[in-house]
Design a protein around this motif. Structure first.
Motif, mmCIF file in Angstrom:
data_model
loop_
_atom_site.group_PDB
_atom_site.id
_atom_site.type_symbol
_atom_site.label_atom_id
_atom_site.label_comp_id
_atom_site.label_asym_id
_atom_site.label_seq_id
_atom_site.Cartn_x
_atom_site.Cartn_y
_atom_site.Cartn_z
ATOM 1 N N THR A 1 -1.934 -15.854 5.515
ATOM 2 C CA THR A 1 -1.641 -14.746 5.981
ATOM 3 C C THR A 1 -0.718 -13.881 5.555
ATOM 4 N N ILE A 2 -0.189 -12.650 6.067
ATOM 5 C CA ILE A 2 1.019 -11.926 5.396
ATOM 6 C C ILE A 2 1.963 -11.716 6.347
ATOM 7 N N ASN A 3 3.005 -12.027 6.097
ATOM 8 C CA ASN A 3 4.349 -11.858 6.773
ATOM 9 C C ASN A 3 4.360 -10.369 7.262
ATOM 10 N N PRO A 4 4.379 -10.393 8.858
ATOM 11 C CA PRO A 4 4.300 -8.953 9.301
ATOM 12 C C PRO A 4 5.408 -8.015 9.358
ATOM 13 N N SER A 5 6.566 -8.733 8.754
ATOM 14 C CA SER A 5 7.812 -7.993 8.526
ATOM 15 C C SER A 5 7.796 -7.325 6.895
ATOM 16 N N ALA A 6 6.960 -7.922 6.292
ATOM 17 C CA ALA A 6 7.087 -7.243 4.660
ATOM 18 C C ALA A 6 6.765 -6.018 4.477
ATOM 19 N N CYS A 7 7.584 -5.108 4.366
ATOM 20 C CA CYS A 7 7.294 -3.780 3.678
ATOM 21 C C CYS A 7 8.310 -3.219 2.976
ATOM 22 N N ARG B 1 10.059 0.757 2.262
ATOM 23 C CA ARG B 1 10.270 2.126 3.017
ATOM 24 C C ARG B 1 9.317 2.992 2.425
ATOM 25 N N PHE C 1 2.263 -17.363 10.776
ATOM 26 C CA PHE C 1 2.125 -17.684 9.436
ATOM 27 C C PHE C 1 0.720 -18.380 9.409
ATOM 28 N N ASN D 1 0.783 -1.136 0.086
ATOM 29 C CA ASN D 1 -0.040 0.017 -0.130
ATOM 30 C C ASN D 1 0.992 1.396 -0.032
ATOM 31 N N SER E 1 12.443 -4.807 11.435
ATOM 32 C CA SER E 1 11.129 -5.511 10.489
ATOM 33 C C SER E 1 9.635 -5.098 11.340
ATOM 34 N N GLU F 1 7.356 -16.282 10.963
ATOM 35 C CA GLU F 1 6.525 -15.419 9.877
ATOM 36 C C GLU F 1 6.533 -15.947 8.372
ATOM 37 N N ARG G 1 3.348 -0.821 3.447
ATOM 38 C CA ARG G 1 2.819 -2.233 4.070
ATOM 39 C C ARG G 1 2.566 -3.360 2.841
ATOM 40 N N CYS G 2 3.168 -4.512 2.860
ATOM 41 C CA CYS G 2 2.415 -5.514 2.236
ATOM 42 C C CYS G 2 0.973 -5.815 2.586
ATOM 43 N N SER G 3 0.126 -5.789 1.598
ATOM 44 C CA SER G 3 -1.336 -6.137 1.876
ATOM 45 C C SER G 3 -1.535 -7.423 1.056
ATOM 46 N N ALA H 1 1.655 3.307 2.161
ATOM 47 C CA ALA H 1 2.533 3.459 3.206
ATOM 48 C C ALA H 1 3.734 2.299 3.253
ATOM 49 N N GLN I 1 -0.616 -17.845 0.135
ATOM 50 C CA GLN I 1 -0.644 -18.239 1.833
ATOM 51 C C GLN I 1 -1.820 -17.412 2.283
ATOM 52 N N ARG J 1 0.439 9.201 9.903
ATOM 53 C CA ARG J 1 -0.896 8.553 10.287
ATOM 54 C C ARG J 1 -1.696 9.812 11.250
#
Ligand code: FES
Ligand code: FES
Ligand code: FE2
Lengths: 357, 333
Positions: free
Chosen positions: A92-98, A100, B291, A79, B102, B270, A83-85, A81, A90, B109
Motif C-alpha cells: 500500500t502507499i502511506n496516505p500521508s506521503a506527499c 508540496r 498499511f 506525481n 498530512s 499508516e 502525491r506519492c504513487s 501534484a 510494501q 483539479r
C-alpha cells in the motif's frame, strides 16, 4: 513566530525562462522555498517541493519518469501534484506521503511560481510583462541567478535612474538626468516614476540608436508592479517633435524589463531584458543590445550587479538602520510602501468561518 | 522520522455544542502560530483519568484570528480521549502541538468529490470552504446516522449551498459511492474522511473503477473499527509476558506501558513500523490500519499495534527482541 520575511509569499514570482524548463529536473529556490521544476509530457510545467517526504533528499537529485519524479535515494515516486504513487517493499502507499506542489504558470516567456497559499494563486494576478513576449517588442534577455542582494535593492536601483549618471557614465549616463525634474505617482499596486529631459544632447547609447543628428527629448517612465516587477519605458525623439505629447514617431522606444524574485532574504534572481520596437528583425542589433547590458562584466547591468552586491555586503557590515533617504528615492519608497502593505495584509487576521459564540 | 514537536501552551477560550455529542472547541495558543492549510490537524494533550493522552484533531477552517477550532465527538469507546476533552471547562489551560498537514488538498483539479461520514466532516469542512473560495468544481456528500448528528450542516449549507448533499442513515438514505465515482471527471480527486467501512468501500470502488491510487485521498486517525473498543489480553511467549489492554488504550500503548521495546512512526496505522506478527488469536482481530492491503489483512498474520485490536479474548504475538536472556527485565505493571 520568526521575524517576518521581507517578501510576500502570496505573489507570482518569475522562476525560470520557459526555455530553461525541459524534460529534466531543475532546482531553484524562491522565497526560501526549495523547488524542483520540470516539464510534463503534456508540456505543462510542474513545480514540487525539492525535498523527499521520506528522508528529505532533494528530489532534483532523482529522475524524471514520465510525469513523475523518482527520488534518487530509496525510490519513492511522486506525481506532478506531489502525491506519492510508489513506495518500495510494501503493498500500500502511506496516505500521508506527499510533497508540496506549487502553483506555476507560463506567461511572457517566463515560468511564474506562487510560493504562498495555493488557494489564492490566481493566474490573472501574474504581472503584466507582455513586452517580453517577443512580438511587438524584441530582445534576448537573461538572468542573474543568485545575485547577492536583497531583491528590494534591485527595485531601489531601477526606481531611481539618477544612478545612471554615476554608474553608467559613458553609455546611458548623463548629467541631464540629475538636472531634470521627475514625478512619482502610485496606485494600489503600482508606483511610477516619470522623468522627461527636454532638448538635450543625446547620451552616447541613445545617439547610436536614434542615428539621426540633432538634439532630443529623452524619457524614462518606470513602473513598479508590486511586489517585484519593474518595467521602464525609455527612449529619445528629436526635440520639438511632440514626444512629451505622445508623438514618438521621430524617435526610438525601448523598455527595460525586470522581474526580481527573492531567493533568500539577501539573495535574489534578477530576470532582465532590454527590448525595442524598432529594427525588430535586426539580429545583430539584438545581440549588440544584449552585450551592452550584460557582457562579461562590461555591460550596463554588470555595473549594477557590482554596486548591488557591494551595497548588500556593506549593509551586513554596518549595523545602523540601513539607509537615509533623499528626494530621489521617492519612487523606491513608494515601491517599498506597496510591498510593506502586501506583507501586512498577509499577516492580517480575517474572520473565521465557524465560531463558538 | 518526524521532527520533535514543540509543546505550545494554550487556553480553551469557548465551546459550543454542534450536536448532542459533537462539541466545538476554540483553542487560543499563548503565542501566535502560522496559518494552516485545509486538512491540517493539531495534536492535543488530553487530560484523562490516568496520564494525559495525545490525540489528533482536524482543524476547522483557516487559522486566521489566533484561534484553533476543532470539533470532538463524545465516544464511549474512543480510548478515553473524547471524554477528557468534554470534561474541559472554558478558561482551562491545555497543551497542544504545532499544526501539521498530512491530508493536503490539491488545487487546480478539474473536479473534486468530498465524502464525509459523521465526525469525519471536520477536515472535509475546511476543504469544502477552501474549494468554494477557489471557485473549484466540487461536490460534498455528507452522511450521518440521524439528522441531528449532521454537525456543521447549517454552516456548510450557507457557505457551499447546492454543492452539499446530506444523507441520513436512519431515514434510509445512503451514498451510492460507486455511481458518484463514475460521475467524477477522470482527472478528479476523491477525498474521504469517515468511518473505516466507508473508507474501505470507497477504496475498493475507486480501484475497481480503474482510478489512479494517488487521486484517492483519505485520512484516518484510527479511532474507529469494525467493533467497539473493548479490553483484551496480549500474550508474548518470547518474553513470558501477559498484558491487559484496557478499552481506552491501544495495543502499542499497553506494550509500551509494560516496558516492551517498540518502534513506531505515525501511530495512526499508516507506516507499518509498529507491526508485530500474530501467533494466535482467540477472537477476531479488528484491523484498523491502512498499511496492509486487503489480502494481507485477510491473512491475519500481522497486526498494526498502534490502531488495531482484538475484539475480545487474547492475541498471542511475537516481538523482534532477540536479547539472549529472553526474560523480560522491565517491571510489569
Ligand atoms: S529519501 Fe527519498 S526515498 Fe528515501
Ligand atoms: S506506528 Fe505507523 S502504523 Fe503503527
Ligand atoms: Fe543601472
Amino acid at each position: 513566530m520568526n521575524a517576518p520575511k521581507p517578501f510576500p509569499l502570496n505573489a507570482w514570482y518569475a522562476t525560470a525562462w520557459s526555455h530553461e524548463i525541459a524534460r529534466e529536473l531543475s532546482a531553484r529556490t524562491i522565497c526560501g522555498k526549495n523547488v524542483v521544476l520540470y516539464r510534463r509530457l503534456d508540456g505543462a510545467v510542474a513545480a514540487l517541493e525539492d525535498a523527499c517526504w521520506h528522508r528529505l533528499l532533494p528530489l532534483s537529485l532523482g529522475h524524471l519518469k514520465g510525469d513523475d519524479v523518482r527520488c534518487g535515494y530509496h525510490g519513492l515516486v511522486f506525481n506532478s501534484a506531489g502525491r506519492c504513487s510508489y513506495m518500495p517493499a510494501q503493498k500500500t502507499i502511506n496516505p500521508s506521503a506527499c510533497v508540496r506542489a506549487y502553483p506555476v504558470a507560463e506567461r511572457h516567456r517566463l515560468v511564474w511560481l506562487w510560493p504562498g497559499d495555493p488557494a489564492l494563486a490566481d493566474p490573472a494576478k501574474i504581472p503584466d510583462f507582455h513586452w517580453n513576449d517577443g512580438k511587438q517588442w524584441v530582445g534576448e534577455g537573461g538572468t542573474f541567478y543568485q545575485l547577492k542582494c536583497d531583491y528590494r535593492l534591485v527595485i531601489d536601483n531601477l526606481m531611481d535612474l539618477t544612478h545612471e549618471t554615476y554608474v553608467h557614465a559613458g553609455s546611458i549616463g548623463d548629467e541631464a538626468i540629475t538636472a531634470a525634474p521627475f514625478e512619482v505617482t502610485h496606485t494600489g499596486n503600482t508606483a511610477t516614476m516619470t522623468r522627461w529631459m527636454i532638448d538635450i544632447e543625446p547620451p552616447p547609447f541613445w545617439g547610436r540608436q536614434l542615428a539621426r543628428p540633432g538634439r532630443v527629448d529623452r524619457w524614462q517612465i518606470v513602473t513598479f508592479q508590486a511586489p517585484s516587477v519593474v518595467v521602464g519605458d525609455v527612449g529619445v525623439a528629436l526635440t520639438h517633435t511632440g514626444a512629451p505629447q505622445g508623438d514618438r514617431s521621430q524617435g526610438v522606444s525601448g523598455a527595460f524589463l525586470a522581474a526580481i524574485s527573492p531567493e533568500t532574504e539577501t539573495t535574489c534572481h534578477y530576470f532582465w531584458n532590454f527590448v525595442r520596437n524598432y529594427r525588430k528583425d535586426d539580429a545583430q542589433l539584438t545581440s549588440e543590445l544584449q552585450r551592452a547590458h550584460v557582457y562579461g562584466g562590461a555591460g550596463v547591468y554588470d555595473q549594477d550587479h557590482r554596486v548591488l552586491e557591494a551595497q548588500q555586503a556593506a549593509i551586513a557590515n554596518n549595523p545602523r538602520s540601513p539607509f537615509y533617504d533623499l528626494n530621489i528615492d521617492a519612487g523606491a519608497l513608494w515601491a517599498r510602501r506597496l510591498i510593506d502593505r502586501m506583507l501586512a495584509d498577509e499577516q492580517a487576521p480575517v474572520s473565521a468561518n465557524v465560531a463558538a459564540e | 522520522m518526524a521532527k520533535p514537536m514543540e509543546r505550545i501552551s494554550a487556553r480553551l477560550r469557548a465551546t459550543r455544542d454542534l450536536t448532542p455529542d459533537v462539541r466545538l472547541f476554540e483553542i487560543e495558543p499563548d503565542r501566535p502560530l502560522v496559518n494552516v492549510t485545509p486538512g491540517s490537524h493539531i495534536d492535543v494533550l488530553v487530560p484523562t483519568d490516568g496520564r494525559p493522552q495525545l490525540r489528533s484533531y482536524s482543524l476547522l477552517g483557516p487559522y486566521t484570528d489566533g484561534l484553533y477550532r476543532i470539533a470532538v465527538k463524545r465516544l464511549a469507546s474512543s480510548r478515553g480521549g473524547s471524554a477528557g476533552m468534554w470534561r474541559l471547562k472554558v478558561g482551562e489551560r491545555l497543551t497542544i502541538f504545532e499544526p501539521r498537514n498530512s491530508f493536503e488538498l490539491s488545487y487546480g483539479r478539474p473536479d473534486y468529490l468530498l465524502l464525509a461520514g459523521g465526525i469525519g466532516i471536520t477536515p472535509i469542512y475546511a476543504m469544502a470552504l477552501a474549494l468554494n473560495q477557489a471557485n473549484a468544481n466540487f461536490r460534498l456528500l455528507y452522511a450521518a446516522h440521524s439528522r441531528r448528528d449532521l454537525a456543521l450542516a447549517d454552516e456548510l449549507t450557507t457557505y457551499v449551498g447546492e454543492r452539499l448533499q446530506l444523507f441520513v442513515g436512519e431515514e434510509g438514505q445512503r451514498i451510492d459511492i460507486g455511481s458518484e465515482i463514475a460521475q467524477l471527471d477522470t482527472r478528479g480527486e476523491l477525498y474521504v474522511c469517515g468511518p473505516f467501512g466507508m473508507l474501505e468501500t470507497a477504496k475498493q470502488l475507486w480501484s475497481q473503477a480503474g482510478r489512479p491510487t494517488a487521486h484517492l485521498r483519505y485520512e484516518t486517525f484510527g479511532n474507529t473499527g469494525g467493533f467497539a473498543d473493548a479490553p483484551f489480553k496480549i500474550r508474548i511467549p518470547r518474553l513470558s509476558l501477559e498484558i491487559d489492554v484496557p478499552a481506552h488504550r491501544s495495543m502499542l500503548e499497553a506494550l509500551e506501558d509494560a516496558g516492551v521495546d517498540m518502534i513506531f512512526g505515525c501511530r495512526r496505522g499508516e507506516c507499518g513500523l509498529c507491526v508485530l506478527p500474530i501467533l494466535e488469536a482467540s477472537a477476531e482481530v479488528d484491523h484498523r490500519d491502512v498499511f496492509f492491503s486487503g489480502e494481507e489483512r485477510a491473512m491475519n498474520s500481522k497486526v498494526c499495534t498502534c490502531v488495531s485490536r482484538a475484539a475480545s479474548g487474547c492475541v498471542t504475538i511475537d516481538t523482534p527482541d532477540r536479547t539472549p536472556d529472553q526474560r523480560h527485565s522491565s517491571k510489569v505493571s
